[in-house]
Design a protein around this motif. Structure first.
Motif, mmCIF file in Angstrom:
data_model
loop_
_atom_site.group_PDB
_atom_site.id
_atom_site.type_symbol
_atom_site.label_atom_id
_atom_site.label_comp_id
_atom_site.label_asym_id
_atom_site.label_seq_id
_atom_site.Cartn_x
_atom_site.Cartn_y
_atom_site.Cartn_z
ATOM 1 N N TYR A 194 7.155 10.341 -0.499
ATOM 2 C CA TYR A 194 5.716 8.958 -0.376
ATOM 3 C C TYR A 194 6.236 8.246 0.925
ATOM 4 C CZ TYR A 194 10.337 6.953 -0.903
ATOM 5 O OH TYR A 194 11.521 6.377 -0.928
ATOM 6 N N ARG A 195 5.206 7.440 0.925
ATOM 7 C CA ARG A 195 5.119 6.326 1.976
ATOM 8 C C ARG A 195 4.796 5.142 1.695
ATOM 9 N NH1 ARG A 195 1.136 8.816 6.648
ATOM 10 N NH2 ARG A 195 -0.626 8.918 4.847
ATOM 11 N N TYR A 196 4.906 3.903 2.101
ATOM 12 C CA TYR A 196 4.647 2.254 1.935
ATOM 13 C C TYR A 196 5.100 2.068 2.992
ATOM 14 C CZ TYR A 196 9.460 0.629 1.109
ATOM 15 O OH TYR A 196 9.934 0.100 1.661
ATOM 16 N N ILE A 197 3.870 0.587 2.719
ATOM 17 C CA ILE A 197 4.356 -0.640 3.887
ATOM 18 C C ILE A 197 3.753 -1.910 2.986
ATOM 19 C CG2 ILE A 197 0.918 -0.575 4.818
ATOM 20 C CD1 ILE A 197 3.132 -0.802 7.183
ATOM 21 N N VAL A 198 4.113 -2.552 3.668
ATOM 22 C CA VAL A 198 4.192 -4.396 2.934
ATOM 23 C C VAL A 198 4.022 -5.224 3.484
ATOM 24 C CG1 VAL A 198 5.239 -6.041 1.194
ATOM 25 C CG2 VAL A 198 5.852 -4.013 1.250
ATOM 26 N N ARG A 199 2.416 -5.605 3.158
ATOM 27 C CA ARG A 199 1.361 -6.435 4.397
ATOM 28 C C ARG A 199 1.940 -8.105 3.884
ATOM 29 N NH1 ARG A 199 -2.088 -2.706 4.922
ATOM 30 N NH2 ARG A 199 -2.037 -2.123 6.752
ATOM 31 N N LYS A 200 2.990 -8.746 4.498
ATOM 32 C CA LYS A 200 3.231 -10.614 3.325
ATOM 33 C C LYS A 200 2.366 -11.460 3.718
ATOM 34 C CE LYS A 200 8.123 -9.922 4.658
ATOM 35 N NZ LYS A 200 9.129 -10.373 4.997
ATOM 36 N N SER A 201 2.055 -12.112 3.085
ATOM 37 C CA SER A 201 0.737 -12.745 3.421
ATOM 38 C C SER A 201 1.217 -14.589 3.988
ATOM 39 C CB SER A 201 0.111 -13.129 1.904
ATOM 40 O OG SER A 201 -0.786 -14.183 2.412
ATOM 41 N N THR A 202 1.070 -14.972 4.963
ATOM 42 C CA THR A 202 1.302 -15.747 5.500
ATOM 43 C C THR A 202 0.541 -17.749 4.909
ATOM 44 O OG1 THR A 202 1.158 -14.803 7.915
ATOM 45 C CG2 THR A 202 3.065 -15.273 6.220
ATOM 46 N N SER A 203 0.340 -18.468 5.554
ATOM 47 C CA SER A 203 -0.352 -19.500 5.660
ATOM 48 C C SER A 203 -0.692 -19.937 7.357
ATOM 49 C CB SER A 203 -0.302 -21.004 5.105
ATOM 50 O OG SER A 203 0.126 -20.047 3.448
ATOM 51 N N ALA A 204 -1.566 -20.265 7.974
ATOM 52 C CA ALA A 204 -2.336 -20.529 9.270
ATOM 53 C C ALA A 204 -1.728 -21.857 9.272
ATOM 54 C CB ALA A 204 -3.477 -20.215 9.551
ATOM 55 N N PHE A 205 -1.485 -22.440 9.648
ATOM 56 C CA PHE A 205 -0.605 -24.101 10.149
ATOM 57 C C PHE A 205 -1.549 -24.490 11.086
ATOM 58 C CE2 PHE A 205 3.025 -22.292 8.130
ATOM 59 C CZ PHE A 205 3.078 -23.260 6.559
ATOM 60 N N THR A 259 1.280 -0.887 0.355
ATOM 61 C CA THR A 259 -0.646 -0.218 -0.221
ATOM 62 C C THR A 259 1.138 1.316 -0.209
ATOM 63 O OG1 THR A 259 -1.633 -0.891 1.540
ATOM 64 C CG2 THR A 259 -1.755 1.127 1.750
ATOM 65 N N TRP A 260 0.967 2.309 -0.648
ATOM 66 C CA TRP A 260 1.426 3.110 -1.499
ATOM 67 C C TRP A 260 0.618 4.344 -0.555
ATOM 68 C CZ3 TRP A 260 0.357 0.100 -5.168
ATOM 69 C CH2 TRP A 260 0.582 0.422 -6.576
ATOM 70 N N ASP A 261 0.927 5.969 -0.657
ATOM 71 C CA ASP A 261 0.988 7.055 -0.796
ATOM 72 C C ASP A 261 2.231 8.082 -1.904
ATOM 73 O OD1 ASP A 261 -2.250 7.365 0.465
ATOM 74 O OD2 ASP A 261 -0.348 6.536 1.743
ATOM 75 N N ILE A 262 1.935 8.861 -2.401
ATOM 76 C CA ILE A 262 2.396 9.176 -3.210
ATOM 77 C C ILE A 262 2.116 11.183 -3.998
ATOM 78 C CG2 ILE A 262 2.201 8.799 -5.353
ATOM 79 C CD1 ILE A 262 5.555 8.454 -5.551
ATOM 80 N N VAL A 263 2.681 12.276 -3.064
ATOM 81 C CA VAL A 263 2.603 12.991 -3.727
ATOM 82 C C VAL A 263 3.719 14.326 -4.620
ATOM 83 C CG1 VAL A 263 2.705 13.992 -1.210
ATOM 84 C CG2 VAL A 263 0.823 15.524 -3.011
ATOM 85 N N VAL A 264 3.628 14.701 -4.995
ATOM 86 C CA VAL A 264 4.259 15.737 -5.885
ATOM 87 C C VAL A 264 3.650 17.430 -5.581
ATOM 88 C CG1 VAL A 264 5.918 16.783 -7.733
ATOM 89 C CG2 VAL A 264 5.501 14.426 -7.126
#
Length: 420
Positions: free
Chosen positions: A409-420, A339-344
């Motif tokens: 700008y800013r961003y964040i990454v959410r990793k997808s993990t499998s539940a065991f 997810t990101w935001d960017i502005v000029v």
């Protein structure tokens, strides 16, 4: 599938070589242009007090002690913003020093100002005004509102009166003395909210920042209301504003300023920072971080956006004239969502976003196709879920302009993990 949030350090923007441009021809400046240039982004001579007693001159310490004695002689108990002014502690000293500073440490004048303020607060019922419903929901977040902090930690109050160019809205708000008085109560309420965020402590945050947007402001119609607000704030809230930033200042500001000027002290005038139309983001970035600046002013802050926690820090960068900037966010795993935001500031350039797979022979995906973004558009907010590992490339192309622009700008990454 569950999602886990991971914090990533932004990579530095990859800057492409700027296109060479011919130097613009010199031109003669008009009187108005010269005035605007002289006042834009000037450094105020104002220096905020620390309120440490050790920093006071001997004469100032003497004035503080005399004010305490005179106040004690006339009142058994008196308080302001929940602080007893006769307690003798450092919080009381901060408030008393504000009144002394406003009157150049003339004790009798400071005492009279303080007593009048106490009387006004009682009559105005200012102590309980924050909790009152004054019925101005349509003006909240539009005309006057607190939003974020500056780089030094001061709460920031934004003011914009362009909405009152609409005659119906103007009459609804200022149509008679009763309506004007009600509006003044609401405006005081907004200021009191900001004051609740102050420390009233030596070396702490003891004042706010005011940003006033003059775009579309109906100067003639608002003259009476503006004079009331200026007089009320200057008489009852001394030294509560560390800096006043005027943005979107039109060419006729010199005329408008001449109307307000007689109501302002020299110390108040020294706090002014003036920015002409088109330089809003450039001005605000000097004092406030992008994540704390509202999106309509070239920042990343959206009203209500802090409900899910504090704002994510943004990375600032500059887009020079004739330059294209590529921001590469690497290390995105398959299944992760970025997810990101960017502005000029002042956009007027081309923007696009692409996802580039790390696998050899992979196809680049146009997440956002190249498009020209107009000056008035707000920050881009988007997200993308990667089906394979790769990197996201955000591009801003300023090759058709000679003007340097601030950006973030800013961003964040959410990793997808499998539940065991």
């Amino acid at each position: 599938m569950s999602q886990m949030e991971s914090s990533s350090s932004p990579f530095l923007p990859t800057l492409q070589t700027p296109l060479s441009e011919a130097s613009p021809k010199p031109f003669k400046k008009s009187l108005v242009a010269s005035f605007m240039e002289a006042t834009t982004l000037r450094s105020p001579s104002f220096k905020e007090d620390t309120y440490f007693l050790t920093h006071l001159k001997p004469s100032e310490k003497k004035s503080l002690q005399e004010l305490k004695e005179k106040l004690k002689a006339s009142h058994e108990a008196v308080s302001m913003w929940g602080i007893s002014l006769l307690s003798g502690d450092e919080k009381a000293d901060v408030i008393l020093l504000k009144f002394l500073r406003a009157r150049d440490f003339r004790v009798q004048d400071s005492l009279q100002m303080l007593l009048k303020c106490l009387e006004w607060r009682k009559d105005f019922e200012a102590d309980g005004i924050v909790e009152q419903d004054l019925g101005f929901k349509e003006l909240e977040g539009v005309v006057a509102y607190m939003n974020g902090y500056d780089k030094e930690g001061h709460p920031v109050c934004y003011n914009a009166y362009g909405v009152f160019k609409d005659k119906e809205m103007y009459e609804k708000t200022f149509g008679d003395d009763f309506k004007l008085e009600k509006f003044l109560r609401w405006r005081v309420q907004v200021l009191e909210r900001g004051i609740k965020l102050l420390h009233f402590k030596p070396g702490g945050i003891n004042s706010i920042i005011q940003v006033t947007d003059l775009k579309d402001m109906p100067k003639r119609e608002l003259r009476v209301a503006s004079n009331h607000i200026l007089s009320l704030f200057q008489d009852n809230y001394p030294e509560m504003v560390a800096r006043k930033i005027f943005i979107n200042v039109p060419w006729y500001f010199s005329v408008l300023y001449s109307v307000f000027s007689p109501f302002l002290t020299q110390r108040t005038k020294s706090k002014f920072v003036i920015s002409k139309e088109g330089n809003v983001a450039e001005t605000l970035y000097k004092f406030i971080r992008p994540e704390n600046i509202p999106v309509q002013y070239g920042g990343l802050s959206r009203l209500g956006g802090s409900e899910n926690g504090p704002s994510k820090p943004a990375s600032e960068f500059t887009v020079k004239g004739g330059e294209k900037v590529n921001i590469q966010i690497e290390g995105i795993e398959a299944g992760a969502t970025i997810t990101w935001d960017i502005v000029v500031g002042g956009w007027e350039l081309e923007y696009c976003a692409e996802f580039v797979p790390i696998a050899e022979g992979g196809y680049t995906i146009a997440v956002e196709k190249p498009r020209k973004i107009a000056a008035a558009e707000e920050a881009v907010h988007n997200l993308y879920t990667a089906k394979e590992a790769g990197k996201m490339v955000l591009s801003v192309d300023n090759t058709s302009s000679r003007k340097k622009k601030v950006a973030a700008y800013r961003y964040i990454v959410r990793k997808s993990t499998s539940a065991f």
